[in-house]
Enzyme design. Structure first.
Site, short mmCIF file in Angstrom:
data_model
loop_
_atom_site.label_atom_id
_atom_site.label_comp_id
_atom_site.label_asym_id
_atom_site.label_seq_id
_atom_site.Cartn_x
_atom_site.Cartn_y
_atom_site.Cartn_z
N ASP A 153 65.81 30.86 71.35
CA ASP A 153 65.24 31.26 70.48
C ASP A 153 65.63 31.62 69.36
O ASP A 153 66.10 32.33 68.86
CB ASP A 153 63.68 31.02 71.21
CG ASP A 153 63.35 30.81 72.71
OD1 ASP A 153 64.11 30.26 72.84
OD2 ASP A 153 62.28 31.01 72.99
N ASN A 166 43.97 26.47 65.97
CA ASN A 166 44.02 26.35 65.42
C ASN A 166 43.62 27.67 64.59
O ASN A 166 42.15 28.06 64.76
CB ASN A 166 43.70 25.29 64.42
CG ASN A 166 45.05 24.47 64.82
OD1 ASN A 166 46.27 24.24 64.68
ND2 ASN A 166 44.72 22.73 64.76
N GLU A 180 62.45 27.12 70.87
CA GLU A 180 63.96 26.67 71.59
C GLU A 180 64.49 26.67 70.14
O GLU A 180 64.29 25.40 69.68
CB GLU A 180 63.71 26.15 72.20
CG GLU A 180 62.48 26.67 73.25
CD GLU A 180 61.63 26.33 73.47
OE1 GLU A 180 60.57 25.65 72.30
OE2 GLU A 180 60.93 26.38 74.42
N HIS A 184 47.69 23.48 67.24
CA HIS A 184 48.65 22.83 67.22
C HIS A 184 49.65 24.11 67.27
O HIS A 184 51.15 24.21 66.66
CB HIS A 184 48.89 23.03 65.57
CG HIS A 184 47.97 21.12 65.53
ND1 HIS A 184 46.84 21.74 65.24
CD2 HIS A 184 48.66 20.52 65.73
CE1 HIS A 184 46.48 19.92 65.36
NE2 HIS A 184 47.83 19.27 65.89
N TYR A 202 63.23 28.18 87.05
CA TYR A 202 64.41 29.01 86.42
C TYR A 202 63.02 30.68 86.29
O TYR A 202 63.40 31.38 86.22
CB TYR A 202 64.18 28.64 84.91
CG TYR A 202 62.89 28.80 84.37
CD1 TYR A 202 62.35 29.61 83.12
CD2 TYR A 202 62.24 27.20 84.14
CE1 TYR A 202 60.90 28.83 82.80
CE2 TYR A 202 61.47 26.85 83.15
CZ TYR A 202 60.94 27.84 82.51
OH TYR A 202 59.53 27.27 82.36
N CYS A 249 56.03 28.88 68.88
CA CYS A 249 55.04 29.08 69.87
C CYS A 249 54.79 30.49 69.23
O CYS A 249 55.80 31.55 68.22
CB CYS A 249 55.32 29.73 71.57
SG CYS A 249 55.55 28.30 72.68
O1 LIG Z 1 59.13 27.81 77.38
C1 LIG Z 1 59.00 28.56 76.14
C2 LIG Z 1 57.58 27.66 75.20
O2 LIG Z 1 57.90 26.58 74.33
C3 LIG Z 1 60.26 29.01 76.08
O3 LIG Z 1 61.13 28.95 77.32
C4 LIG Z 1 59.90 30.01 74.85
O4 LIG Z 1 61.23 30.57 75.02
C5 LIG Z 1 58.55 31.42 75.99
O5 LIG Z 1 59.10 30.81 77.38
P1 LIG Z 1 59.47 31.87 77.91
O6 LIG Z 1 59.10 33.49 78.42
O7 LIG Z 1 59.33 31.69 79.45
O8 LIG Z 1 60.98 31.16 77.54
MG LIG Z 2 60.83 27.90 77.81
MG LIG Z 3 62.41 30.73 76.68
#
Ligand SMILES: O=C(CO)[C@H](O)[C@H](O)COP(=O)(O)O
Ligand SMILES: [Mg+2]
Ligand SMILES: [Mg+2]
Length: 247
Positions: free
Chosen positions: A43, A121, A203, A165, A110, A68
């Site tokens: 990311d 928003n 990501e 969003h 995973y 996010c």
């Molecule tokens: O799914 C996600 C949100 O777009 C991504 O993987 C982000 O890295 C956060 O999620 P996580 O903590 O599960 O890795």
């Molecule tokens: Mg993810």
């Molecule tokens: Mg992730």
């Protein structure tokens, strides 16, 4: 103890960690790869309070994943941010169809569960999607997180509406003892850096393969753009030292 003294005693043997903490304190982007045994994704990560619309454009065009904001577990509780799965599970009590789609144990290959909370928003946005509006929403999430952790009573709904969003991610209560996604990894780094623990994650995707950008290609990108590339295991190791430090 001056701010510098604190940082001095928190110098780590892993120079990558020191460089990443310095970048985050300066409001700059870094990269976090979770692990080969988890998502295997890298990311782009930047402190929420520092985000400008050019950072949103950078994540949209060069990373391409979902933009996010990960929020510290303490602040998530203060702001009453629900896990989306819990919300849908509750709603499924009156809607059987929702019960069929809600995240169940074993759904994610995973991890035990996702970290998704609500998508919001800021109320000063119009549609919420333009880079400049998402940047405003993101910065305001950083600001209300800081306000809340400072002990100032805040009212999330006064400033934000859902749906929206920007996806909020609620970090696990036990942080890295419980979950090691970029949600928790980025919050652990924010705590170590002494900055507001509200972190933007997005990501990195591969235009050619249609998959997540490989670790190697992500590292190459980081070298080309002068970004610190951290793996989850490096953060876990440093955070264990930090939580045990006397600083
Ligand atoms: O799914 C996600 C949100 O777009 C991504 O993987 C982000 O890295 C956060 O999620 P996580 O903590 O599960 O890795
Ligand atoms: Mg993810
Ligand atoms: Mg992730």
């Amino acid at each position: 103890m001056s701010e510098n003294t604190v940082y001095e005693c928190l110098k780590y043997s892993n120079e990558n960690i020191n460089r990443a903490l310095e970048a985050l304190r300066a409001g700059k982007m870094i990269q976090i790869y979770d692990s080969d045994s988890r998502e295997g994704e890298t990311d782009l990560v930047i402190p929420a309070k520092a985000v400008t619309y050019t950072d949103v454009k950078w994540m949209r065009k060069d990373a391409g994943g979902l933009i996010c904001v990960a929020v510290d577990p303490v602040a998530s509780k203060q702001l009453k941010l629900p896990f989306m799965a819990d919300l849908v599970r509750e709603a499924s009590k009156t809607s059987a169809s929702l019960g069929e789609v809600v995240e169940k144990e074993g759904d994610l290959k995973y991890d035990a569960h996702s970290s998704f909370s609500i998508w919001v928003n800021h109320r000063d946005t119009r549609t919420g999607i333009p880079d400049i509006e998402r940047a405003l929403t993101i910065r305001k999430i950083g600001e209300i997180t800081e306000e809340s952790l400072s002990g100032n009573g805040v009212h999330f709904g006064n400033e934000f509406r859902t749906p929206g969003h920007v996806a909020l991610l609620r970090a696990a209560e036990g942080l890295l003892d419980e979950r090691m996604g970029q949600t928790e990894l980025s919050i652990a780094l924010a705590r170590m850096a002494g900055i507001t623990p509200a972190m933007v994650v997005c990501e990195m995707l591969d235009d050619d393969s249609g998959k997540a950008l490989s670790k190697e290609k992500s590292k190459d990108y980081g070298e080309e753009h002068g970004l610190v590339f951290l793996e989850g295991k490096e953060i876990v190791e440093a955070y264990t030292l930090w939580t045990g430090s006397e600083c």
